[in-house]
Design a protein around this motif. Structure first.
Motif, mmCIF file in Angstrom:
data_model
loop_
_atom_site.group_PDB
_atom_site.id
_atom_site.type_symbol
_atom_site.label_atom_id
_atom_site.label_comp_id
_atom_site.label_asym_id
_atom_site.label_seq_id
_atom_site.Cartn_x
_atom_site.Cartn_y
_atom_site.Cartn_z
ATOM 1 N N PRO A 61 0.946 -1.178 -0.004
ATOM 2 C CA PRO A 61 0.015 0.058 0.223
ATOM 3 C C PRO A 61 0.794 1.181 0.087
ATOM 4 O O PRO A 61 1.917 1.310 0.348
ATOM 5 C CB PRO A 61 -0.777 -0.112 1.428
ATOM 6 C CG PRO A 61 0.158 -1.080 2.179
ATOM 7 C CD PRO A 61 1.030 -1.828 1.322
ATOM 8 N N ARG A 62 0.410 2.343 -0.621
ATOM 9 C CA ARG A 62 1.041 3.537 -0.733
ATOM 10 C C ARG A 62 0.092 4.616 -0.780
ATOM 11 O O ARG A 62 -1.199 4.588 -1.047
ATOM 12 C CB ARG A 62 1.831 3.674 -1.869
ATOM 13 C CG ARG A 62 3.026 2.663 -2.113
ATOM 14 C CD ARG A 62 3.648 3.016 -3.528
ATOM 15 N NE ARG A 62 4.542 1.932 -3.767
ATOM 16 C CZ ARG A 62 6.124 2.344 -3.463
ATOM 17 N NH1 ARG A 62 6.501 3.416 -2.906
ATOM 18 N NH2 ARG A 62 6.913 1.187 -3.693
ATOM 19 N N HIS A 69 3.785 4.704 3.736
ATOM 20 C CA HIS A 69 3.201 5.116 5.034
ATOM 21 C C HIS A 69 3.415 3.875 5.949
ATOM 22 O O HIS A 69 3.992 2.774 5.656
ATOM 23 C CB HIS A 69 1.729 5.282 4.942
ATOM 24 C CG HIS A 69 0.710 4.559 4.213
ATOM 25 N ND1 HIS A 69 0.224 3.333 4.810
ATOM 26 C CD2 HIS A 69 0.326 4.597 3.031
ATOM 27 C CE1 HIS A 69 -0.360 2.605 3.859
ATOM 28 N NE2 HIS A 69 -0.456 3.430 2.920
ATOM 29 N N GLU A 70 2.740 3.799 7.239
ATOM 30 C CA GLU A 70 2.860 2.838 8.135
ATOM 31 C C GLU A 70 2.575 1.283 7.836
ATOM 32 O O GLU A 70 3.189 0.346 8.167
ATOM 33 C CB GLU A 70 2.207 2.980 9.451
ATOM 34 C CG GLU A 70 2.337 2.162 10.511
ATOM 35 C CD GLU A 70 1.425 2.211 11.850
ATOM 36 O OE1 GLU A 70 1.354 1.083 12.508
ATOM 37 O OE2 GLU A 70 0.749 3.565 11.815
ATOM 38 N N CYS A 75 3.685 -4.304 5.455
ATOM 39 C CA CYS A 75 3.927 -5.275 4.413
ATOM 40 C C CYS A 75 5.080 -5.569 4.116
ATOM 41 O O CYS A 75 5.306 -6.729 3.489
ATOM 42 C CB CYS A 75 2.959 -4.549 3.334
ATOM 43 S SG CYS A 75 1.275 -4.510 3.624
ATOM 44 N N ARG A 76 6.131 -4.546 4.035
ATOM 45 C CA ARG A 76 7.422 -5.126 3.739
ATOM 46 C C ARG A 76 7.842 -6.028 4.604
ATOM 47 O O ARG A 76 8.547 -7.040 4.332
ATOM 48 C CB ARG A 76 8.386 -3.950 3.797
ATOM 49 C CG ARG A 76 8.193 -2.995 2.483
ATOM 50 C CD ARG A 76 9.243 -2.023 2.607
ATOM 51 N NE ARG A 76 8.921 -0.923 1.485
ATOM 52 C CZ ARG A 76 9.444 -1.333 -0.002
ATOM 53 N NH1 ARG A 76 10.004 -2.242 -0.021
ATOM 54 N NH2 ARG A 76 9.164 -0.570 -0.871
ATOM 55 N N ARG A 77 7.647 -5.947 5.843
ATOM 56 C CA ARG A 77 7.990 -7.035 7.068
ATOM 57 C C ARG A 77 7.484 -8.279 6.644
ATOM 58 O O ARG A 77 8.086 -9.224 6.859
ATOM 59 C CB ARG A 77 7.589 -6.276 8.332
ATOM 60 C CG ARG A 77 8.231 -7.255 9.248
ATOM 61 C CD ARG A 77 7.897 -6.737 10.754
ATOM 62 N NE ARG A 77 8.597 -7.512 11.797
ATOM 63 C CZ ARG A 77 7.694 -8.069 12.727
ATOM 64 N NH1 ARG A 77 6.258 -8.126 12.627
ATOM 65 N NH2 ARG A 77 8.306 -9.016 13.569
ATOM 66 N N PHE A 78 6.030 -8.305 6.542
ATOM 67 C CA PHE A 78 5.358 -9.366 6.152
ATOM 68 C C PHE A 78 5.986 -10.298 4.794
ATOM 69 O O PHE A 78 6.342 -11.612 4.977
ATOM 70 C CB PHE A 78 3.687 -9.160 5.768
ATOM 71 C CG PHE A 78 3.127 -10.312 5.358
ATOM 72 C CD1 PHE A 78 2.800 -11.375 5.951
ATOM 73 C CD2 PHE A 78 2.625 -10.412 4.108
ATOM 74 C CE1 PHE A 78 2.223 -12.432 5.615
ATOM 75 C CE2 PHE A 78 1.873 -11.532 3.684
ATOM 76 C CZ PHE A 78 1.570 -12.466 4.558
ATOM 77 N N ARG A 96 -2.135 0.395 -4.506
ATOM 78 C CA ARG A 96 -2.974 1.674 -4.394
ATOM 79 C C ARG A 96 -4.420 1.392 -5.348
ATOM 80 O O ARG A 96 -3.948 0.686 -6.516
ATOM 81 C CB ARG A 96 -2.346 2.871 -5.056
ATOM 82 C CG ARG A 96 -1.522 3.649 -3.940
ATOM 83 C CD ARG A 96 -0.743 4.775 -4.904
ATOM 84 N NE ARG A 96 0.420 4.436 -5.747
ATOM 85 C CZ ARG A 96 0.905 5.023 -6.284
ATOM 86 N NH1 ARG A 96 0.962 6.514 -6.496
ATOM 87 N NH2 ARG A 96 1.883 4.571 -7.332
ATOM 88 N N TYR A 97 -5.477 1.624 -4.762
ATOM 89 C CA TYR A 97 -6.635 1.794 -5.640
ATOM 90 C C TYR A 97 -7.257 0.224 -5.512
ATOM 91 O O TYR A 97 -8.124 0.050 -6.318
ATOM 92 C CB TYR A 97 -6.588 2.609 -6.580
ATOM 93 C CG TYR A 97 -6.063 3.646 -6.879
ATOM 94 C CD1 TYR A 97 -6.630 4.684 -5.829
ATOM 95 C CD2 TYR A 97 -4.923 4.061 -7.184
ATOM 96 C CE1 TYR A 97 -5.930 5.939 -5.605
ATOM 97 C CE2 TYR A 97 -4.305 5.389 -7.326
ATOM 98 C CZ TYR A 97 -4.820 6.272 -6.418
ATOM 99 O OH TYR A 97 -4.194 7.586 -6.275
ATOM 100 N N SER A 98 -6.578 -1.020 -5.191
ATOM 101 C CA SER A 98 -7.123 -2.166 -5.723
ATOM 102 C C SER A 98 -8.313 -2.395 -5.092
ATOM 103 O O SER A 98 -9.460 -2.857 -5.494
ATOM 104 C CB SER A 98 -5.818 -3.070 -5.165
ATOM 105 O OG SER A 98 -5.952 -3.185 -3.711
#
Length: 127
Positions: A61-62, A69-70, A75-78, A96-98
């Protein structure tokens, strides 16, 4: 033919989709709604064992301007945990927008549908 799993990571639920490198069509698979992190990864381990994906795609997400953002960091950690635990290649896809293209419904189906949109975006971008 390579199987690809797609993930829509959320703090409460994780949507999962599946597709393959030949047909290149994503399908909603399931939603993981386990209470603990260990339980979530136990369910993911079963999916990895069953489907044996060559790649896992994780939605990133962005903000609308493209900045992170947080939840981006989470998500990167996951994604890093998926790679570390299951030794599978990871691809991050801008999500974004999905959820804007999913008909608004209640329940867990929306998470698996979001994962399918993310995975389909990966297939479309890597045609």
């Amino acid at each position: 033919m390579q199987t690809v799993l797609g993930f829509d990571f959320g703090l409460k639920r994780i949507g999962v989709a599946v597709g393959n490198s030949v047909i290149r069509q994503a399908q909603p698979l399931t939603t993981i709604a386990a209470a603990t992190n260990d339980a979530k990864f136990a369910e993911i381990a079963l999916l990895i064992s069953e489907w044996r994906p060559a790649i896992c795609v994780v939605g990133l997400p962005r903000h609308p301007d493209g900045s992170e953002h947080e939840m981006s960091a989470r998500c990167r950690r996951f994604a890093n945990q998926l790679h570390g635990r299951f030794n599978v290649d990871i691809v991050l896809v801008d999500e974004r927008y999905s959820s804007a293209v999913i008909p608004q419904k209640r329940g867990e189906l929306i998470d698996a549908q979001a994962a399918a949109i993310i995975l389909q975006q990966y297939f479309d971008e890597h045609a």
